[in-house]
Design an enzyme around this catalytic site. Structure first.
Site, PDB file in Angstrom:
ATOM      1  N   LYS A  81       0.682  -1.434  -0.128  1.00  0.00           N
ATOM      2  CA  LYS A  81       0.090  -0.132   0.168  1.00  0.00           C
ATOM      3  C   LYS A  81       0.946   1.235   0.017  1.00  0.00           C
ATOM      4  CE  LYS A  81      -3.996   1.875   2.794  1.00  0.00           C
ATOM      5  NZ  LYS A  81      -4.747   1.481   3.883  1.00  0.00           N
ATOM      6  N   SER A 166      -9.393   2.719   1.127  1.00  0.00           N
ATOM      7  CA  SER A 166      -8.012   2.693   1.755  1.00  0.00           C
ATOM      8  C   SER A 166      -7.221   1.681   1.149  1.00  0.00           C
ATOM      9  CB  SER A 166      -8.175   2.435   3.163  1.00  0.00           C
ATOM     10  OG  SER A 166      -6.857   2.836   3.902  1.00  0.00           O
ATOM     11  N   SER A 190      -9.643  -1.483   6.899  1.00  0.00           N
ATOM     12  CA  SER A 190      -9.142  -1.315   5.626  1.00  0.00           C
ATOM     13  C   SER A 190      -8.358  -2.386   5.026  1.00  0.00           C
ATOM     14  CB  SER A 190      -8.270   0.135   5.670  1.00  0.00           C
ATOM     15  OG  SER A 190      -8.652   1.067   5.860  1.00  0.00           O
TER      16      SER A 190
END
Length: 469
Positions: A81, A166, A190
């Site tokens: 991420k 997210s 998330s």
């Protein structure tokens, strides 16, 4: 080399690499080609380091040929991420559009990502994070900035819909077979919510189980975890085993050895006792017209555990809504924004007392049962237009004055209390995936993943997303 590497699990790829049946170079070439083909539609990648990826793959291939000891994810590609630091890669590049400043480059890996790299995984880049494309910045209470849909990830089951907030790019990437697994983060659901909306496994470990300090992006982890998004439970277990455990550099990391979550993952659930809840006694406040259909599908899936040796009984316990206390207790560790007043001492007390009462209720429950089952979400993935409206113009119309509590109605409780939970794909409503959430007390990752593995083995699914099939 196998005809198609796309849908193999990370552990299967690692076995093939270790035996020399496929090389890391062939594996990364395959997945880079998948990204090139499908990412223009899905927008899952914030940054791809093709040259660095191929260099990592060449080194991994040389290690195999040399007979070196290989880590449990040796040669397997992944992505992280975009707000989690990966050394040499830009942090949150979607925030920086044409004409803006160049995004900062991370000097070193997040402490948890260090361990992922040490396991032999090849980090090819970063996944888009819903909100960095424009949304996610609140301009007034309950109302967020509009989203930049040229930069936000789309759901591979229907690109007109979102994959969740997210950890969106990571969930969509794993679901579409662009990568075998990815790393997301979970501050209110998330990993679990994008996992449910995208049809993959999303793990929120016990808070503090994984070290999670970024020197390049200083922030207090508080209730936030990092964890895997994957199509295979064993993959999630291996990633957990690799990343978990104490690190003296992280003051929030738990100071005891992590449990073995891989050895018993196939042990089944015979004799286990599970509780089921539709809504924790409060989440019907946040329901929509589709919630009943979603909950019915997930409940039927949960009761399937009875056919493989577990007992499942509904609990009628009523918990107190996390949304009415977590912002206050969280402010003790993360001071409120400058334009918001700091809670008073009496408000702090009320928030922590509320947390304590909910903790006591779960302590009693887990004294009688092994795990709790619940829906991960009581909605399916929203259309792009519906999502935009929910977070912007329509935000003040939702309970609490924002869509946030509605979106995380079934998940944020376990960030607040720091319990582990996993979302497992368990069916479809109107052609869109829904997720079963499996929750346990702190440190119960082995049991949670054992139950998840038993479920997916007993009730396998072979549907493929529309975009990537």
């Amino acid at each position: 080399m196998p005809d198609d590497l796309t849908w193999l699990s990370a552990w299967q790829l690692r076995e093939l690499i270790g035996k020399g049946d496929v090389s890391p170079v062939e594996v990364v070439d395959h997945f880079l080609a998948r990204i090139e083909e499908h990412d223009p539609t899905l927008r899952t990648m914030a940054f791809v380091d093709e040259a660095g990826t191929r260099e990592q793959a060449r080194r991994a291939e040389a290690a195999v040929r040399a007979g070196d000891d290989l880590g449990p994810l040796h040669g397997v590609p992944t992505a992280v991420k975009e707000h989690i630091a990966v050394g040499g890669m830009p942090l949150m590049p979607a925030l920086y559009g044409p004409g803006m400043h160049t995004p900062p480059i991370a000097n070193r890996d997040n402490l948890g990502i260090e361990r992922l790299r040490a396991s032999g995984a090849i980090i090819i880049g970063t996944n888009t994070m819903m909100g960095t494309g424009g949304g996610g910045r609140m301009k007034e209470p309950g109302v967020f900035e509009p989203f930049n849909w040229d930069a936000e990830a789309r759901n591979p089951w229907d690109p007109g819909r979102v994959p969740g907030w997210s950890s969106s790019g990571g969930a969509a990437s794993a679901a579409a077979g662009l990568l075998p697994f990815t790393i997301g983060s979970d501050g209110g659901g998330s990993t679990r919510l994008p996992g449910a909306y995208s049809g993959v496994i999303g793990l929120h470990p016990t808070v503090g189980l994984f070290p999670n300090i970024d020197y390049d992006l200083p922030r207090l982890p508080n209730d936030i975890t990092i964890g895997p998004l994957a199509r295979d439970v064993r993959d999630a277990a291996i990633v957990t085993q690799v990343m978990a455990g104490p690190d003296g550099r992280d003051p929030f990391c738990l100071p005891f050895d992590a449990p073995d979550v891989v050895t018993g993952v196939d042990a089944g659930v015979d004799g286990m006792q599970f509780a089921w809840t539709d809504d924790f006694g409060y989440a019907s406040l946040y329901a929509s017209s589709e919630s009943r259909a979603v909950i019915d599908v997930v409940r039927d899936a949960a009761m399937g555990f009875r056919s493989i040796g577990a007992q499942v009984e509904a609990t009628h316990e009523v918990w107190e809504d996390w949304a009415e206390g977590s912002a206050i207790t969280g402010a003790a560790f993360n001071p409120p924004m400058p334009d918001l007043p700091r809670p008073t001492a009496s408000q702090f007390q009320a928030g922590f007392e509320r947390r304590g009462r909910n903790m006591a209720r779960f302590t009693r429950l887990f004294g009688d049962v092994d795990l709790l089952l619940a829906p991960t979400a009581q909605r399916v993935a929203m259309t792009v237009d519906g999502w935009e409206a929910a977070w912007t113009t329509d935000g003040p119309t939702f309970p609490g004055g924002s869509f946030a509590a509605t979106y995380t109605s079934h998940t944020a409780m376990f960030n607040w209390l720091r319990f582990p939970a996993v979302s497992v794909p368990c069916g479809f409503v109107d052609g869109l995936p829904v997720g079963l959430q499996i929750v346990g007390p702190p440190g119960s990752e082995a049991r949670i993943l054992q139950a998840a593995q038993a479920f997916v083995r007993a009730f396998p699914r072979d549907e493929r997303p529309t975009v990537a099939a």
